[in-house]
Design a protein around this motif. Structure first.
Motif, mmCIF file in Angstrom:
data_model
loop_
_atom_site.group_PDB
_atom_site.id
_atom_site.type_symbol
_atom_site.label_atom_id
_atom_site.label_comp_id
_atom_site.label_asym_id
_atom_site.label_seq_id
_atom_site.Cartn_x
_atom_site.Cartn_y
_atom_site.Cartn_z
ATOM 1 N N GLN A 369 9.260 -27.181 -4.048
ATOM 2 C CA GLN A 369 9.165 -26.414 -2.810
ATOM 3 C C GLN A 369 10.389 -25.513 -2.624
ATOM 4 O OE1 GLN A 369 6.439 -29.570 -0.242
ATOM 5 N NE2 GLN A 369 8.485 -29.114 0.441
ATOM 6 N N GLU A 370 11.540 -25.986 -3.047
ATOM 7 C CA GLU A 370 12.761 -25.200 -2.925
ATOM 8 C C GLU A 370 12.699 -23.962 -3.815
ATOM 9 O OE1 GLU A 370 17.525 -26.055 -3.507
ATOM 10 O OE2 GLU A 370 16.192 -27.734 -3.015
ATOM 11 N N TRP A 371 12.203 -24.130 -5.029
ATOM 12 C CA TRP A 371 12.059 -22.986 -5.928
ATOM 13 C C TRP A 371 11.032 -21.991 -5.383
ATOM 14 C CZ3 TRP A 371 7.576 -22.050 -9.112
ATOM 15 C CH2 TRP A 371 7.697 -20.905 -9.904
ATOM 16 N N VAL A 372 9.911 -22.492 -4.887
ATOM 17 C CA VAL A 372 8.901 -21.624 -4.290
ATOM 18 C C VAL A 372 9.501 -20.806 -3.154
ATOM 19 C CG1 VAL A 372 6.791 -21.624 -2.894
ATOM 20 C CG2 VAL A 372 6.893 -22.992 -4.979
ATOM 21 N N ALA A 373 10.293 -21.467 -2.307
ATOM 22 C CA ALA A 373 10.908 -20.773 -1.173
ATOM 23 C C ALA A 373 11.774 -19.613 -1.645
ATOM 24 C CB ALA A 373 11.745 -21.752 -0.354
ATOM 25 N N GLU A 374 12.551 -19.811 -2.696
ATOM 26 C CA GLU A 374 13.419 -18.747 -3.206
ATOM 27 C C GLU A 374 12.592 -17.596 -3.779
ATOM 28 O OE1 GLU A 374 16.516 -18.643 -2.608
ATOM 29 O OE2 GLU A 374 16.782 -20.703 -1.911
ATOM 30 N N CYS A 375 11.461 -17.910 -4.412
ATOM 31 C CA CYS A 375 10.576 -16.854 -4.925
ATOM 32 C C CYS A 375 9.980 -16.035 -3.778
ATOM 33 C CB CYS A 375 9.453 -17.464 -5.760
ATOM 34 S SG CYS A 375 9.942 -18.123 -7.362
ATOM 35 N N VAL A 376 9.452 -16.725 -2.771
ATOM 36 C CA VAL A 376 8.810 -16.035 -1.659
ATOM 37 C C VAL A 376 9.804 -15.139 -0.938
ATOM 38 C CG1 VAL A 376 7.696 -16.366 0.592
ATOM 39 C CG2 VAL A 376 7.019 -17.784 -1.356
ATOM 40 N N GLN A 377 11.007 -15.630 -0.725
ATOM 41 C CA GLN A 377 12.006 -14.853 0.005
ATOM 42 C C GLN A 377 12.551 -13.666 -0.793
ATOM 43 O OE1 GLN A 377 14.392 -18.481 1.178
ATOM 44 N NE2 GLN A 377 14.512 -17.341 3.094
ATOM 45 N N ILE A 403 8.388 -12.587 -13.161
ATOM 46 C CA ILE A 403 9.149 -13.502 -14.016
ATOM 47 C C ILE A 403 10.648 -13.341 -13.775
ATOM 48 C CG2 ILE A 403 9.713 -14.054 -16.417
ATOM 49 C CD1 ILE A 403 6.759 -13.176 -17.062
ATOM 50 N N ASP A 404 11.110 -12.109 -13.578
ATOM 51 C CA ASP A 404 12.526 -11.874 -13.283
ATOM 52 C C ASP A 404 12.934 -12.515 -11.957
ATOM 53 O OD1 ASP A 404 13.129 -10.519 -15.606
ATOM 54 O OD2 ASP A 404 12.736 -8.532 -14.752
ATOM 55 N N ILE A 405 12.095 -12.363 -10.933
ATOM 56 C CA ILE A 405 12.392 -12.974 -9.633
ATOM 57 C C ILE A 405 12.376 -14.492 -9.755
ATOM 58 C CG2 ILE A 405 11.493 -13.319 -7.298
ATOM 59 C CD1 ILE A 405 10.608 -10.364 -7.375
ATOM 60 N N ALA A 406 11.406 -15.029 -10.477
ATOM 61 C CA ALA A 406 11.347 -16.475 -10.679
ATOM 62 C C ALA A 406 12.592 -16.977 -11.393
ATOM 63 C CB ALA A 406 10.097 -16.837 -11.483
ATOM 64 N N ARG A 407 13.090 -16.192 -12.350
ATOM 65 C CA ARG A 407 14.313 -16.569 -13.070
ATOM 66 C C ARG A 407 15.506 -16.618 -12.115
ATOM 67 N NH1 ARG A 407 13.875 -13.007 -16.699
ATOM 68 N NH2 ARG A 407 12.817 -14.293 -18.269
ATOM 69 N N GLN A 408 15.598 -15.628 -11.235
ATOM 70 C CA GLN A 408 16.652 -15.650 -10.225
ATOM 71 C C GLN A 408 16.544 -16.896 -9.351
ATOM 72 O OE1 GLN A 408 17.486 -12.186 -7.853
ATOM 73 N NE2 GLN A 408 16.773 -10.774 -9.441
ATOM 74 N N ALA A 409 15.326 -17.208 -8.954
ATOM 75 C CA ALA A 409 15.107 -18.372 -8.083
ATOM 76 C C ALA A 409 15.500 -19.661 -8.790
ATOM 77 C CB ALA A 409 13.640 -18.415 -7.648
ATOM 78 N N PHE A 410 15.138 -19.780 -10.070
ATOM 79 C CA PHE A 410 15.538 -20.971 -10.829
ATOM 80 C C PHE A 410 17.062 -21.075 -10.917
ATOM 81 C CE2 PHE A 410 11.220 -20.846 -12.936
ATOM 82 C CZ PHE A 410 10.808 -22.077 -12.460
ATOM 83 N N SER A 411 17.717 -19.943 -11.132
ATOM 84 C CA SER A 411 19.179 -19.936 -11.235
ATOM 85 C C SER A 411 19.826 -20.388 -9.926
ATOM 86 C CB SER A 411 19.657 -18.532 -11.610
ATOM 87 O OG SER A 411 21.067 -18.475 -11.658
ATOM 88 N N ILE A 412 19.285 -19.922 -8.803
ATOM 89 C CA ILE A 412 19.823 -20.308 -7.492
ATOM 90 C C ILE A 412 19.661 -21.808 -7.269
ATOM 91 C CG2 ILE A 412 19.432 -20.069 -5.008
ATOM 92 C CD1 ILE A 412 18.656 -17.100 -5.680
#
Length: 421
Positions: A369-377, A403-412
């Protein structure tokens, strides 16, 4: 890609405050407060302002690549010009009239031509209308009561399709429901034998694309064995293709998996957001469905029929299922690799056109859920515990940006939880 600043939602929150005064829960359904324990609600926009192609914009002006697609109806792209033109032409002639337009016949003929197991089509408005009519038809045809469901099922919100512990559901509503595991032929055989002569129908999705669990494809020969057992016991085989319909195969998901349903239910992708659903079936059930009293105020509305004809015609022309599989594979492969790059394990399951995501690093689901939140935002609209959809307006550029946004979210998330593994 440069780092994206997380979105803020002041206008969404203000609109929600207004809504709670005049609408139960403010927003009902997936984004409502009842879902607050399942989605990181504060990270989501609550109201949209416009939509086009593969994207929508919220009331705060934030832009999203949308993988929920209106929870399925956006199959060609929001505001598809061909569909809208067909709808406008029909609206200038007629829409809701005391007798139906012949465009209803045109759509029925197109569905019979398109869907492998369809000899006729009956139209309604929602997916639940179609699944409810399917159950009623099976009971009318067999004069039996019991229905077999597959564990983890979802077939709408009518009382018969819910669970006994749900508010407002009576014991009588679900007294004739039987449940078996997916891909378990022996369980089906035993259930049919135990209730011989009492079972009217079996209703199931073409593959298990439920929530909160990895999606499961049918085992080799599963559906063919189900078909044989239903025939042996005189049970009507119903495929709920409301969610997956036309995304795997324009001839129906039963055709995709190599068997023939007796009844098949369509809705989400039928008219690219215009309000129509359909129950299609085989000739031997035509008299049974004709005998049922079943209608609604807007069920013969002509404009959605025109939109559906334009939608199906375009899906054929662009070979949409092939496009969905290709882009879905590119996306899910890229997301899994992006997770791996930050030492996370992302599981993608189901069909690429209708995929489900789960971070396998945390059984509590909170990390996911935390990763999803970072993607959505940051502009990728996905949800925590529901399958996702590909639409025909999506481009490879959209996928790569996702995929780039998801990568940023994973990094965060990784920086926030450096020891989580």
């Amino acid at each position: 890609m440069n780092p994206i600043k997380p979105f803020e939602y002041p206008l969404s929150r203000a609109a929600f405050a207004r809504a709670t005064k005049v609408i139960p829960s403010g927003i009902y359904g997936h984004q409502g407060p009842s879902e607050g324990c399942y989605i990181p609600q504060a990270s989501f926009p609550l109201f949209s302002s416009r939509a086009e192609g593969s994207r929508f914009w919220d009331v705060d002006g934030n832009e999203y690549i949308d993988y929920m697609c209106g929870y399925g109806p956006n199959v060609l792209g929001y505001g598809d010009a061909e569909v809208h033109a067909a709808a406008r032409r029909q609206a200038e002639l007629e829409d809701v009239v005391s007798i139906p337009s012949t465009i209803m016949v045109d759509l029925a003929e197109l569905l019979v031509e398109t869907v492998a197991s369809a000899d006729w089509a009956f139209f309604a408005k929602n997916g639940g209308d179609a699944t409810t009519l399917a159950i009623m038809t099976a009971r009318a045809a067999t004069r039996r009561k019991k229905i077999i469901f597959v564990k983890g099922y979802y077939h709408g919100v009518a009382p018969w399709s819910q669970k006994l512990d749900y508010p407002g559901v009576l014991e009588e509503d679900v007294a004739n429901n039987l449940t078996i595991p997916f891909n378990d032929i022996e369980a089906l055989r035993q259930t049919l034998e135990q209730h011989a002569g009492q079972i009217a129908g079996l209703i199931a999705q073409p593959y298990m694309h439920g929530n909160f669990v990895d999606n499961a494809l049918p085992a080799e020969g599963y559906w063919q064995a189900v078909r044989r057992l239903c025939d042996e016991h005189g049970v009507v085989l119903i495929v709920d293709d409301v969610r997956a319909g036309f995304r795997l195969d324009l001839a129906g998901s039963d055709h995709y998996y190599g068997f023939s349903a007796d009844l098949i239910c369509f809705c989400k992708a039928l008219a690219n957001g215009y309000n129509v659903s359909a129950l299609c079936g085989r000739d031997f059930l035509k008299d049974a469905v004709s005998s049922i009293t079943y209608t609604g105020s807007y069920w013969m509305s002509a404009v959605p029929f025109a939109a559906a004809i334009a939608t199906i015609t375009k899906l054929h022309r662009i070979d949409a299922p092939t496009q969905f599989a290709r882009l879905g594979t590119r996306l899910t492969t890229g997301l899994v690799a992006a997770a791996h790059g930050e030492d996370f394990t992302l599981v993608s399951s189901g069909e690429p056109a209708l995929f489900y995501l789960r971070l396998a690093d945390d059984d509590s689901l909170m990390l996911h859920q935390e990763w999803v939140a970072e993607c959505v935002q940051r502009g990728v609209f996905i949800t925590s515990h529901h399958n996702h959809f590909i639409n025909a307006a999506l481009t490879e550029t959209d996928v790569d940006m996702t995929i780039d946004i998801a990568r940023q979210a994973f990094s965060i998330v990784r920086k926030r939880h450096p020891l989580w593994s």
